[in-house]
Design a protein around this motif. Structure first.
Motif, PDB file in Angstrom:
ATOM      1  N   LEU A 116       0.695  -1.190  -0.142  1.00  0.00           N
ATOM      2  CA  LEU A 116      -0.029  -0.092  -0.104  1.00  0.00           C
ATOM      3  C   LEU A 116       0.924   1.330   0.111  1.00  0.00           C
ATOM      4  O   LEU A 116       1.837   1.328   0.398  1.00  0.00           O
ATOM      5  N   SER A 117       0.379   2.504  -0.402  1.00  0.00           N
ATOM      6  CA  SER A 117       1.048   3.634  -0.591  1.00  0.00           C
ATOM      7  C   SER A 117       1.065   4.060   0.810  1.00  0.00           C
ATOM      8  O   SER A 117       0.420   3.810   1.667  1.00  0.00           O
ATOM      9  N   THR A 118       2.188   5.097   0.919  1.00  0.00           N
ATOM     10  CA  THR A 118       2.402   5.736   2.254  1.00  0.00           C
ATOM     11  C   THR A 118       1.062   6.433   2.544  1.00  0.00           C
ATOM     12  O   THR A 118       0.705   6.596   3.753  1.00  0.00           O
ATOM     13  N   VAL A 119       0.526   7.339   1.573  1.00  0.00           N
ATOM     14  CA  VAL A 119      -0.597   7.918   1.637  1.00  0.00           C
ATOM     15  C   VAL A 119      -1.761   7.246   2.340  1.00  0.00           C
ATOM     16  O   VAL A 119      -2.436   7.823   3.236  1.00  0.00           O
ATOM     17  N   LEU A 120      -2.061   6.362   1.565  1.00  0.00           N
ATOM     18  CA  LEU A 120      -3.341   5.350   1.801  1.00  0.00           C
ATOM     19  C   LEU A 120      -3.081   5.063   3.528  1.00  0.00           C
ATOM     20  O   LEU A 120      -3.810   4.992   4.216  1.00  0.00           O
ATOM     21  N   ALA A 121      -1.855   4.471   3.708  1.00  0.00           N
ATOM     22  CA  ALA A 121      -1.684   4.041   5.135  1.00  0.00           C
ATOM     23  C   ALA A 121      -1.914   4.976   6.066  1.00  0.00           C
ATOM     24  O   ALA A 121      -2.277   4.894   7.224  1.00  0.00           O
ATOM     25  N   CYS A 122      -1.529   6.147   5.796  1.00  0.00           N
ATOM     26  CA  CYS A 122      -1.726   7.320   6.633  1.00  0.00           C
ATOM     27  C   CYS A 122      -3.110   7.634   6.815  1.00  0.00           C
ATOM     28  O   CYS A 122      -3.328   8.177   7.989  1.00  0.00           O
ATOM     29  N   PHE A 123      -3.772   7.622   5.832  1.00  0.00           N
ATOM     30  CA  PHE A 123      -5.253   7.919   5.915  1.00  0.00           C
ATOM     31  C   PHE A 123      -5.958   7.131   6.650  1.00  0.00           C
ATOM     32  O   PHE A 123      -6.819   7.283   7.386  1.00  0.00           O
ATOM     33  N   VAL A 124      -5.635   5.490   6.524  1.00  0.00           N
ATOM     34  CA  VAL A 124      -6.203   4.601   7.237  1.00  0.00           C
ATOM     35  C   VAL A 124      -5.973   4.597   8.718  1.00  0.00           C
ATOM     36  O   VAL A 124      -6.794   4.506   9.370  1.00  0.00           O
ATOM     37  N   TRP A 125      -4.631   5.163   9.207  1.00  0.00           N
ATOM     38  CA  TRP A 125      -4.495   5.302  10.347  1.00  0.00           C
ATOM     39  C   TRP A 125      -4.977   6.241  11.055  1.00  0.00           C
ATOM     40  O   TRP A 125      -5.191   6.335  12.208  1.00  0.00           O
ATOM     41  N   LYS A 126      -4.886   7.446  10.175  1.00  0.00           N
ATOM     42  CA  LYS A 126      -5.555   8.831  10.826  1.00  0.00           C
ATOM     43  C   LYS A 126      -6.986   8.369  11.099  1.00  0.00           C
ATOM     44  O   LYS A 126      -7.626   9.133  12.279  1.00  0.00           O
ATOM     45  N   PHE A 127      -7.807   7.701  10.520  1.00  0.00           N
ATOM     46  CA  PHE A 127      -9.227   7.360  10.800  1.00  0.00           C
ATOM     47  C   PHE A 127      -8.934   6.379  12.005  1.00  0.00           C
ATOM     48  O   PHE A 127     -10.043   6.754  12.778  1.00  0.00           O
ATOM     49  N   LEU A 128      -8.266   5.391  11.835  1.00  0.00           N
ATOM     50  CA  LEU A 128      -8.200   4.663  13.310  1.00  0.00           C
ATOM     51  C   LEU A 128      -8.011   5.279  14.645  1.00  0.00           C
ATOM     52  O   LEU A 128      -8.575   5.179  15.545  1.00  0.00           O
ATOM     53  N   TYR A 129      -6.990   6.305  14.466  1.00  0.00           N
ATOM     54  CA  TYR A 129      -6.729   7.103  15.616  1.00  0.00           C
ATOM     55  C   TYR A 129      -7.887   7.893  16.174  1.00  0.00           C
ATOM     56  O   TYR A 129      -8.001   8.139  17.192  1.00  0.00           O
ATOM     57  N   ARG A 130      -8.517   8.508  15.083  1.00  0.00           N
ATOM     58  CA  ARG A 130      -9.509   9.590  15.117  1.00  0.00           C
ATOM     59  C   ARG A 130     -10.911   8.794  15.722  1.00  0.00           C
ATOM     60  O   ARG A 130     -11.478   9.298  16.699  1.00  0.00           O
ATOM     61  N   GLU A 131     -11.199   7.644  15.204  1.00  0.00           N
ATOM     62  CA  GLU A 131     -12.595   7.461  15.345  1.00  0.00           C
ATOM     63  C   GLU A 131     -12.568   5.859  16.033  1.00  0.00           C
ATOM     64  O   GLU A 131     -13.135   5.903  17.265  1.00  0.00           O
ATOM     65  N   VAL A 132     -11.682   4.932  15.646  1.00  0.00           N
ATOM     66  CA  VAL A 132     -11.828   3.569  16.317  1.00  0.00           C
ATOM     67  C   VAL A 132     -11.034   3.828  17.751  1.00  0.00           C
ATOM     68  O   VAL A 132     -11.662   3.084  18.793  1.00  0.00           O
ATOM     69  N   PHE A 133     -10.018   4.336  17.717  1.00  0.00           N
ATOM     70  CA  PHE A 133      -9.414   4.312  19.222  1.00  0.00           C
ATOM     71  C   PHE A 133     -10.199   5.089  20.141  1.00  0.00           C
ATOM     72  O   PHE A 133     -10.203   4.796  21.287  1.00  0.00           O
ATOM     73  N   TYR A 134     -10.993   6.085  19.715  1.00  0.00           N
ATOM     74  CA  TYR A 134     -11.786   6.726  20.699  1.00  0.00           C
ATOM     75  C   TYR A 134     -13.089   5.926  21.292  1.00  0.00           C
ATOM     76  O   TYR A 134     -13.361   6.013  22.462  1.00  0.00           O
TER      77      TYR A 134
END
Length: 286
Positions: A116-134
């Motif tokens: 996966l591209s770094t861009v996609l990986a960052c967007f996936v993890w930004k969503f995880l940190y913002r939504e899922v982790f909360y």
């Protein structure tokens, strides 16, 4: 006659190298030499005129306290990614080196994030940190906290690239003779002793390669913090590579930015060579 044939063969072989040499010169060598020239100027990156100021840009690097924060962030990130990347990669390689049902499928699964591209990986993890982790852990985004942003970026980078080192370690483990483990087991060596006295010495070159690559990669990291945080919050994730980029393209200080990149390149060469030499000596001792 034979001499002519040898000359023709040599010319033919060299002919295959010409395109590679040409593209290397155009894309790497010439820009590098021009960059050295720019580092001695106060060029803003736009105007056609370059005012030469000698070593002033290089002097400013060591007198400018603004560079200390990116340097600390870069070193912190590099240390964390080097330790955890190699620990996780070696652990996965040890697991996948054993024969069990679905081994090949697990290898593929662990390698997929690297595709996966770094861009996609960052967007996936930004969503995880913002939504899922909360929602799951009740904590706010890790990349929005100055204390946790670097470890959070390390996790993204680790997930996106640990499979490279895993494959290097796995290739080294496959080449370790099985009879050595059997002999050590007969001598009464436990699992840890077999790992320490058999595995580690025989995969020494893999340690040298992976540690050097991880460290130099961590020191020049740019894409993950740039995409995930933009250097924030409050510059707590800004790396040297980002610092150089901002001076080259955002602050219109191309001369100063180029001087930093030259110094940083020399620093990377010294660090890479030093680490590689240390581990090469360790290989001989082991």
């Amino acid at each position: 006659m034979n001499k002519r044939k040898n000359i023709k063969r040599s010319l033919l072989k060299f002919g295959f190298l010409v395109p590679a040499i040409f593209f290397f010169g155009v894309s790497m060598l010439i820009p590098f030499l021009l960059g050295i020239q720019v580092s001695f100027t106060s060029w803003d990156g736009i105007s056609q005129k370059m005012n030469y100021i000698g070593l002033q840009n290089y002097a400013n690097i060591f007198s400018n306290s603004d560079i200390l924060q990116p340097m600390k962030n870069t070193i912190y990130f590099a240390i964390l990614i080097t330790i955890f990347n190699n620990a996780v990669a070696l652990g996965l390689a040890l697991i996948l080196n054993k024969k069990f049902k679905g081994n090949s499928k697990f290898r593929l699964i662990y390698f997929i994030p690297t595709c996966l591209s770094t861009v996609l990986a960052c967007f996936v993890w930004k969503f995880l940190y913002r939504e899922v982790f909360y929602q799951v852990f009740g904590i706010n985004s890790l990349i929005g906290n100055m204390k946790t942003v670097i470890p959070a970026l390390v996790i993204i980078s680790l997930w996106n690239g640990v499979a490279i080192n895993m494959l290097i370690y796995l290739s080294a483990l496959i080449n370790v003779p099985r009879n050595l483990y059997e002999a050590a087991k007969v001598d009464g060596a436990n699992v840890f002793q077999r790992f320490r006295n058999v595995t580690v010495p025989l995969i020494g070159p893999a340690f040298t390669t992976c540690v050097t690559l991880s460290l130099t990669y961590g020191l020049r990291e740019f894409s993950v913090p740039m995409i995930a945080t933009g250097g924030g919050p409050a510059r707590s994730s800004e790396t040297i590579a980002m610092y150089i980029y901002k001076h080259l393209f955002e602050y219109s200080k191309a001369g100063y930015g180029q001087a930093i990149s030259i110094v940083f390149m020399v620093f990377l060469l010294i660090i890479g060579k030093t680490v590689s030499t240390i581990f090469r000596k360790r290989e001989v001792e082991m």
